[in-house]
Write a protein that holds these residues in place. Structure first.
Motif, PDB file in Angstrom:
ATOM      1  N   SER A  77     -13.616 -78.026  -4.107  1.00  0.00           N
ATOM      2  CA  SER A  77     -14.021 -77.477  -5.408  1.00  0.00           C
ATOM      3  C   SER A  77     -15.536 -77.432  -5.535  1.00  0.00           C
ATOM      4  O   SER A  77     -16.102 -76.463  -6.074  1.00  0.00           O
ATOM      5  CB  SER A  77     -13.434 -78.320  -6.547  1.00  0.00           C
ATOM      6  OG  SER A  77     -12.025 -78.263  -6.550  1.00  0.00           O
TER       7      SER A  77
ATOM      8  N   LEU B  80      -6.516 -74.076  -7.365  1.00  0.00           N
ATOM      9  CA  LEU B  80      -6.383 -74.832  -6.125  1.00  0.00           C
ATOM     10  C   LEU B  80      -5.201 -75.782  -6.258  1.00  0.00           C
ATOM     11  O   LEU B  80      -5.201 -76.673  -7.103  1.00  0.00           O
ATOM     12  CB  LEU B  80      -7.671 -75.620  -5.853  1.00  0.00           C
ATOM     13  CG  LEU B  80      -7.637 -76.615  -4.689  1.00  0.00           C
ATOM     14  CD1 LEU B  80      -7.344 -75.914  -3.366  1.00  0.00           C
ATOM     15  CD2 LEU B  80      -8.957 -77.378  -4.609  1.00  0.00           C
TER      16      LEU B  80
ATOM     17  N   LEU C 190     -16.814 -74.495  -3.398  1.00  0.00           N
ATOM     18  CA  LEU C 190     -16.501 -73.209  -4.018  1.00  0.00           C
ATOM     19  C   LEU C 190     -17.346 -72.968  -5.267  1.00  0.00           C
ATOM     20  O   LEU C 190     -17.752 -71.831  -5.542  1.00  0.00           O
ATOM     21  CB  LEU C 190     -15.010 -73.150  -4.361  1.00  0.00           C
ATOM     22  CG  LEU C 190     -14.039 -73.192  -3.162  1.00  0.00           C
ATOM     23  CD1 LEU C 190     -12.599 -73.227  -3.649  1.00  0.00           C
ATOM     24  CD2 LEU C 190     -14.266 -72.009  -2.239  1.00  0.00           C
TER      25      LEU C 190
ATOM     26  N   SER D 141     -14.984 -70.659 -10.190  1.00  0.00           N
ATOM     27  CA  SER D 141     -14.519 -71.660 -11.140  1.00  0.00           C
ATOM     28  C   SER D 141     -13.142 -72.142 -10.697  1.00  0.00           C
ATOM     29  O   SER D 141     -12.192 -71.351 -10.634  1.00  0.00           O
ATOM     30  CB  SER D 141     -14.437 -71.049 -12.549  1.00  0.00           C
ATOM     31  OG  SER D 141     -13.855 -71.950 -13.455  1.00  0.00           O
ATOM     32  N   VAL D 142     -13.022 -73.425 -10.368  1.00  0.00           N
ATOM     33  CA  VAL D 142     -11.795 -73.952  -9.766  1.00  0.00           C
ATOM     34  C   VAL D 142     -11.025 -74.821 -10.747  1.00  0.00           C
ATOM     35  O   VAL D 142     -11.579 -75.726 -11.371  1.00  0.00           O
ATOM     36  CB  VAL D 142     -12.124 -74.773  -8.497  1.00  0.00           C
ATOM     37  CG1 VAL D 142     -10.839 -75.322  -7.864  1.00  0.00           C
ATOM     38  CG2 VAL D 142     -12.878 -73.914  -7.490  1.00  0.00           C
TER      39      VAL D 142
ATOM     40  N   HIS E 256      -7.773 -77.392 -10.681  1.00  0.00           N
ATOM     41  CA  HIS E 256      -7.033 -78.160  -9.679  1.00  0.00           C
ATOM     42  C   HIS E 256      -5.641 -78.521 -10.187  1.00  0.00           C
ATOM     43  O   HIS E 256      -5.493 -79.129 -11.247  1.00  0.00           O
ATOM     44  CB  HIS E 256      -7.821 -79.431  -9.316  1.00  0.00           C
ATOM     45  CG  HIS E 256      -7.118 -80.321  -8.357  1.00  0.00           C
ATOM     46  ND1 HIS E 256      -7.324 -81.691  -8.305  1.00  0.00           N
ATOM     47  CD2 HIS E 256      -6.194 -80.061  -7.383  1.00  0.00           C
ATOM     48  CE1 HIS E 256      -6.570 -82.202  -7.359  1.00  0.00           C
ATOM     49  NE2 HIS E 256      -5.875 -81.237  -6.789  1.00  0.00           N
TER      50      HIS E 256
ATOM     51  N   ARG F 194     -12.134 -66.987 -11.287  1.00  0.00           N
ATOM     52  CA  ARG F 194     -11.353 -68.192 -11.582  1.00  0.00           C
ATOM     53  C   ARG F 194     -10.271 -68.368 -10.517  1.00  0.00           C
ATOM     54  O   ARG F 194      -9.514 -67.447 -10.231  1.00  0.00           O
ATOM     55  CB  ARG F 194     -10.742 -68.073 -12.972  1.00  0.00           C
ATOM     56  CG  ARG F 194     -10.192 -69.367 -13.551  1.00  0.00           C
ATOM     57  CD  ARG F 194     -10.011 -69.210 -15.041  1.00  0.00           C
ATOM     58  NE  ARG F 194      -9.473 -70.421 -15.658  1.00  0.00           N
ATOM     59  CZ  ARG F 194      -8.209 -70.566 -16.031  1.00  0.00           C
ATOM     60  NH1 ARG F 194      -7.332 -69.579 -15.843  1.00  0.00           N
ATOM     61  NH2 ARG F 194      -7.785 -71.688 -16.582  1.00  0.00           N
ATOM     62  N   LEU F 195     -10.188 -69.573  -9.975  1.00  0.00           N
ATOM     63  CA  LEU F 195      -9.307 -69.832  -8.839  1.00  0.00           C
ATOM     64  C   LEU F 195      -8.460 -71.067  -9.101  1.00  0.00           C
ATOM     65  O   LEU F 195      -8.956 -72.061  -9.642  1.00  0.00           O
ATOM     66  CB  LEU F 195     -10.167 -70.008  -7.581  1.00  0.00           C
ATOM     67  CG  LEU F 195      -9.508 -70.251  -6.230  1.00  0.00           C
ATOM     68  CD1 LEU F 195     -10.373 -69.648  -5.121  1.00  0.00           C
ATOM     69  CD2 LEU F 195      -9.336 -71.748  -5.972  1.00  0.00           C
TER      70      LEU F 195
END
Length: 244
Positions: free
Chosen positions: A17, A5, A20, A26-27, A29, A2-3
């Protein structure tokens, strides 16, 4: 993985996104600094492995956001920005960023750096020694490195270092006088073999020299790598022009 951004441009965020996501990330925002900080609060539902932080945000500068992130969590931060000057890189790393990527960048490079900092962040480097063992501080002239508490001091004064700065110094300090190859340092500290990390290594070396105020403590062995030189008789190292 999990990221988070942090990017104010919706078109850029959507494109990144999508890329990635194709690589299993998993982005989430966030469009500004306040959204990012709310998402990173300790009571958030699920922690993030990495934060990708743009510096040009509408509500506050990304440097300020990075500093505030470091006050609430230890999630690895990669600054992603068009600011390519060395001063900005050093400033970002001093604030606690784990890496710094300059736009335009190669997607493969960004992915490599994301995985490198996420592995390091999950590596448990802050765990105390097992079986109640107490590690003696490393004393290098005026510099003292305490591995269990990850504290560094010069002449008794604590010097705040980022995670990567400490890891780099600790690696060199455990074998003073030994020359570490650049590839070896990058592998040990950044957990990657990607050669583009070399520039990040140079920035961290420069930052360490500046923070410790002992430029000659870390010696550049041209064409090979770096070594830590213990000052004679416990005296501070004589200044030399920092070469990276």
């Amino acid at each position: 993985m999990r990221l988070l951004l942090v990017e104010d441009d919706d078109h850029v965020a959507a494109a990144l996104s999508a890329v990635l996501a194709k690589h299993g990330l998993s982005v989430v925002h966030a469009r500004n600094g306040e959204e990012a900080l709310r998402a990173l609060l300790p009571d958030a539902a699920e922690p993030f492995a990495v934060v990708l932080l743009d510096l040009g945000l509408p509500d506050q500068d990304g440097f300020e956001v990075c500093g505030r992130i470091r006050k609430i969590c230890a999630t690895p931060v990669i600054m992603v920005t068009a600011r390519s000057d060395v001063r900005s890189r050093i400033h970002g790393l001093n604030l606690g960023a784990d890496d710094y990527v300059v736009k335009p960048y190669d997607t493969g490079e960004l992915l490599a750096r994301i995985h490198a900092v996420s592995r390091r962040g999950a590596g448990g480097g802050d765990q105390p020694p097992e079986d109640g063992a107490v590690e003696e501080p490393l004393r290098l002239g005026a510099v003292t490195v305490e591995l269990p508490t990850r504290q560094v001091s010069v002449d008794g004064t604590t010097v705040p270092l980022t995670r990567k700065e400490f890891d780099l110094l600790a690696l060199l300090a455990q074998r003073p006088g030994v020359v570490f190859r650049r590839e070896q340092i990058i592998s040990e500290v950044w957990r990657t073999s990607w050669e583009g990390t070399g520039r990040t290594l140079e920035v961290h070396i420069a930052s360490l020299r500046a923070k410790l105020r002992m430029p000659a403590l870390i010696e550049t062995v041209r064409g090979v790598g770096y070594r830590l030189v213990v000052p004679a008789s416990g005296q501070p190292a004589a200044p030399e022009p920092p070469a990276s």
